[in-house]
Scaffold this motif. Structure first.
Motif, PDB file in Angstrom:
ATOM      1  N   ALA A   1       2.671   8.498  -0.606  1.00 54.97           N
ATOM      2  CA  ALA A   1       1.543   8.271   0.291  1.00 54.97           C
ATOM      3  C   ALA A   1       1.557   6.802   0.686  1.00 54.97           C
ATOM      4  O   ALA A   1       1.628   5.921  -0.180  1.00 54.97           O
ATOM      5  CB  ALA A   1       0.230   8.631  -0.393  1.00 54.97           C
ATOM      6  N   VAL A   2       1.527   6.528   1.990  1.00 55.66           N
ATOM      7  CA  VAL A   2       1.637   5.142   2.462  1.00 55.66           C
ATOM      8  C   VAL A   2       0.597   4.881   3.541  1.00 55.66           C
ATOM      9  O   VAL A   2       0.221   5.771   4.306  1.00 55.66           O
ATOM     10  CB  VAL A   2       3.048   4.834   3.008  1.00 55.66           C
ATOM     11  CG1 VAL A   2       4.096   5.005   1.922  1.00 55.66           C
ATOM     12  CG2 VAL A   2       3.386   5.699   4.212  1.00 55.66           C
ATOM     13  N   ASP A   3       0.167   3.632   3.592  1.00 52.12           N
ATOM     14  CA  ASP A   3      -0.693   3.170   4.679  1.00 52.12           C
ATOM     15  C   ASP A   3       0.221   2.703   5.806  1.00 52.12           C
ATOM     16  O   ASP A   3       0.873   1.662   5.683  1.00 52.12           O
ATOM     17  CB  ASP A   3      -1.574   2.031   4.189  1.00 52.12           C
ATOM     18  CG  ASP A   3      -2.474   1.474   5.284  1.00 52.12           C
ATOM     19  OD1 ASP A   3      -2.372   1.916   6.444  1.00 52.12           O
ATOM     20  OD2 ASP A   3      -3.271   0.559   4.971  1.00 52.12           O
TER      21      ASP A   3
ATOM     22  N   ARG B   1      -3.988  10.045   0.661  1.00 48.52           N
ATOM     23  CA  ARG B   1      -5.229   9.294   0.675  1.00 48.52           C
ATOM     24  C   ARG B   1      -5.771   9.285   2.091  1.00 48.52           C
ATOM     25  O   ARG B   1      -5.001   9.378   3.061  1.00 48.52           O
ATOM     26  CB  ARG B   1      -4.991   7.853   0.202  1.00 48.52           C
ATOM     27  CG  ARG B   1      -4.748   7.732  -1.292  1.00 48.52           C
ATOM     28  CD  ARG B   1      -4.415   6.320  -1.731  1.00 48.52           C
ATOM     29  NE  ARG B   1      -5.421   5.338  -1.334  1.00 48.52           N
ATOM     30  CZ  ARG B   1      -5.425   4.078  -1.762  1.00 48.52           C
ATOM     31  NH1 ARG B   1      -4.476   3.656  -2.610  1.00 48.52           N
ATOM     32  NH2 ARG B   1      -6.346   3.232  -1.367  1.00 48.52           N
TER      33      ARG B   1
ATOM     34  N   GLU C   1       0.838  -1.196   0.000  1.00 49.12           N
ATOM     35  CA  GLU C   1       0.000   0.000   0.000  1.00 49.12           C
ATOM     36  C   GLU C   1       0.873   1.247   0.000  1.00 49.12           C
ATOM     37  O   GLU C   1       1.085   1.895   1.039  1.00 49.12           O
ATOM     38  CB  GLU C   1      -0.943  -0.025   1.196  1.00 49.12           C
ATOM     39  CG  GLU C   1      -1.877  -1.241   1.223  1.00 49.12           C
ATOM     40  CD  GLU C   1      -2.771  -1.278  -0.002  1.00 49.12           C
ATOM     41  OE1 GLU C   1      -3.719  -0.483  -0.080  1.00 49.12           O
ATOM     42  OE2 GLU C   1      -2.503  -2.111  -0.906  1.00 49.12           O
ATOM     43  N   ALA C   2       1.407   1.602  -1.163  1.00 46.74           N
ATOM     44  CA  ALA C   2       2.264   2.778  -1.313  1.00 46.74           C
ATOM     45  C   ALA C   2       2.017   3.392  -2.677  1.00 46.74           C
ATOM     46  O   ALA C   2       1.931   2.686  -3.680  1.00 46.74           O
ATOM     47  CB  ALA C   2       3.734   2.406  -1.155  1.00 46.74           C
TER      48      ALA C   2
ATOM     49  N   GLU D   1      -6.652   8.418   5.681  1.00 43.77           N
ATOM     50  CA  GLU D   1      -6.078   7.517   6.681  1.00 43.77           C
ATOM     51  C   GLU D   1      -4.674   7.040   6.313  1.00 43.77           C
ATOM     52  O   GLU D   1      -4.126   6.165   6.972  1.00 43.77           O
ATOM     53  CB  GLU D   1      -7.014   6.328   6.952  1.00 43.77           C
ATOM     54  CG  GLU D   1      -8.377   6.759   7.483  1.00 43.77           C
ATOM     55  CD  GLU D   1      -9.266   5.590   7.821  1.00 43.77           C
ATOM     56  OE1 GLU D   1      -8.832   4.431   7.668  1.00 43.77           O
ATOM     57  OE2 GLU D   1     -10.419   5.830   8.246  1.00 43.77           O
ATOM     58  N   TRP D   2      -4.088   7.592   5.265  1.00 45.10           N
ATOM     59  CA  TRP D   2      -2.691   7.341   4.938  1.00 45.10           C
ATOM     60  C   TRP D   2      -1.865   8.560   5.317  1.00 45.10           C
ATOM     61  O   TRP D   2      -2.414   9.654   5.536  1.00 45.10           O
ATOM     62  CB  TRP D   2      -2.522   7.059   3.448  1.00 45.10           C
ATOM     63  CG  TRP D   2      -3.044   5.729   2.986  1.00 45.10           C
ATOM     64  CD1 TRP D   2      -4.047   4.984   3.551  1.00 45.10           C
ATOM     65  CD2 TRP D   2      -2.605   5.020   1.831  1.00 45.10           C
ATOM     66  NE1 TRP D   2      -4.252   3.838   2.832  1.00 45.10           N
ATOM     67  CE2 TRP D   2      -3.382   3.826   1.767  1.00 45.10           C
ATOM     68  CE3 TRP D   2      -1.643   5.243   0.864  1.00 45.10           C
ATOM     69  CZ2 TRP D   2      -3.224   2.881   0.753  1.00 45.10           C
ATOM     70  CZ3 TRP D   2      -1.482   4.306  -0.147  1.00 45.10           C
ATOM     71  CH2 TRP D   2      -2.257   3.136  -0.200  1.00 45.10           C
ATOM     72  N   ASP D   3      -0.551   8.396   5.404  1.00 46.84           N
ATOM     73  CA  ASP D   3       0.372   9.488   5.665  1.00 46.84           C
ATOM     74  C   ASP D   3       1.253   9.703   4.443  1.00 46.84           C
ATOM     75  O   ASP D   3       1.346   8.834   3.568  1.00 46.84           O
ATOM     76  CB  ASP D   3       1.232   9.189   6.904  1.00 46.84           C
ATOM     77  CG  ASP D   3       0.390   9.018   8.171  1.00 46.84           C
ATOM     78  OD1 ASP D   3      -0.718   9.599   8.222  1.00 46.84           O
ATOM     79  OD2 ASP D   3       0.824   8.306   9.086  1.00 46.84           O
ATOM     80  N   THR D   4       1.905  10.866   4.368  1.00 44.62           N
ATOM     81  CA  THR D   4       2.681  11.213   3.180  1.00 44.62           C
ATOM     82  C   THR D   4       4.082  11.668   3.569  1.00 44.62           C
ATOM     83  O   THR D   4       4.254  12.483   4.478  1.00 44.62           O
ATOM     84  CB  THR D   4       1.982  12.314   2.364  1.00 44.62           C
ATOM     85  OG1 THR D   4       0.662  11.887   2.015  1.00 44.62           O
ATOM     86  CG2 THR D   4       2.753  12.626   1.090  1.00 44.62           C
TER      87      THR D   4
ATOM     88  N   THR E   1       1.494  13.472   8.850  1.00 44.84           N
ATOM     89  CA  THR E   1       0.570  12.480   9.373  1.00 44.84           C
ATOM     90  C   THR E   1      -0.826  13.073   9.467  1.00 44.84           C
ATOM     91  O   THR E   1      -0.998  14.274   9.674  1.00 44.84           O
ATOM     92  CB  THR E   1       1.016  11.982  10.756  1.00 44.84           C
ATOM     93  OG1 THR E   1       1.048  13.095  11.668  1.00 44.84           O
ATOM     94  CG2 THR E   1       2.400  11.366  10.684  1.00 44.84           C
TER      95      THR E   1
ATOM     96  N   ASP F   1      -5.117  13.250   8.107  1.00 41.98           N
ATOM     97  CA  ASP F   1      -5.823  13.652   6.902  1.00 41.98           C
ATOM     98  C   ASP F   1      -5.725  15.158   6.691  1.00 41.98           C
ATOM     99  O   ASP F   1      -5.384  15.916   7.597  1.00 41.98           O
ATOM    100  CB  ASP F   1      -7.298  13.244   6.996  1.00 41.98           C
ATOM    101  CG  ASP F   1      -7.475  11.735   7.020  1.00 41.98           C
ATOM    102  OD1 ASP F   1      -6.548  11.033   6.592  1.00 41.98           O
ATOM    103  OD2 ASP F   1      -8.537  11.270   7.478  1.00 41.98           O
TER     104      ASP F   1
END
Length: 254
Positions: free
Chosen positions: A239-241, A190, A171-172, A192-195, A220, A222
């Motif tokens: 962007a990663v989960d 996205r 999930e990246a 609930e993901w962080d960038t 971190t 949204d």
């Protein structure tokens, strides 16, 4: 560089200076950026699926001999110049500003890298993504990517089955952007993901934080954070989960 060197400049924005984790092999030099070290108290040098972002330099006439990678996804992003690839599957590939290379190493993939004597000096990013499972089927992707549009993010890779030009097996997502001085773009992400943002060239303001050449930041939570170029900038964002299942047995991207 340890976790105490990271500075939080705004709620949810954690900045890192240029890394001091480097290897010098003469004509091949690497600088390892660890996104997890941006977050105080985070016990992992990586951040979820994103293990490390490596700034790599190859002088003209450099050969990195055939070697194996296992259990990692390796992306070669070349904004200028050329990186020449060959492997034990008889692929002979040239990665440049028009192409992206993804090695899905899986249970094992052998390759070599080279610059010829008449090639220009090469500076690129080699991105290591942790797959969701061990011993996956190995493979390689080498595709032409869309032409960049000034001041807009270009989608480069994403999870398998998505709409990005190339894929990784976790999930990246990855984007790049050429941002003109004074222009603003919202940091991609996205819910609930962080960038993680890396400044390859130039300088920017990220919210209230300032980032220069080879500096980075983890954002971190949204919400679209504005990125404004204080001089012409080349940016790469991931962007990663952070909660995605990961493996930690990659040859380099552990």
């Amino acid at each position: 560089m340890d976790e105490t060197s990271a500075a939080e400049t705004d709620p949810g924005i954690y900045t890192l200076p240029r890394t001091d984790v480097s290897q010098d092999q003469g004509s091949f030099r690497t600088h390892f950026n660890f996104p997890g070290r941006a977050l105080p108290g985070h016990g992992d040098h990586g951040y979820g699926p994103l293990a490390t972002v490596v700034e790599s330099f190859m002088d003209p006439g450099t050969l990195i001999r055939m070697h194996e990678h296992r259990d990692e996804e390796i992306i070669s992003w070349v904004p200028d110049g050329v990186m020449r690839h060959d492997d034990r599957r008889d692929n002979v590939l040239v990665t440049d500003a028009d192409h992206l290379l993804v090695m899905n190493a899986g249970e094992g993939f052998w390759h070599a890298e080279e610059t010829r004597r008449d090639d220009p000096p090469l500076r690129m990013l080699q991105i290591f993504v942790r797959p969701h499972s061990l011993d996956l089927e190995p493979g390689i992707q080498h595709e032409r990517i869309p032409d960049p549009t000034p001041n807009e993010w270009r989608h480069l890779f994403g999870p398998e089955g998505g709409d990005a030009p190339l894929y990784v097996r976790n999930e990246a997502e990855c984007y790049d952007c050429r941002l003109s001085a004074g222009a603003t773009a919202a940091l991609p992400g996205r819910p609930e993901w962080d960038t993680y943002l890396y400044v390859f060239e130039g300088s920017v303001e990220l919210g209230d934080a300032e980032l220069g050449h080879t500096e980075s930041a983890l954002v971190t939570g949204d919400g679209a954070v504005p990125v404004t170029a204080t001089e012409d900038a080349t940016l790469v964002a991931f962007a990663v989960d952070p909660d995605a299942p990961i493996t930690r047995r990659g040859t380099i991207g552990r």
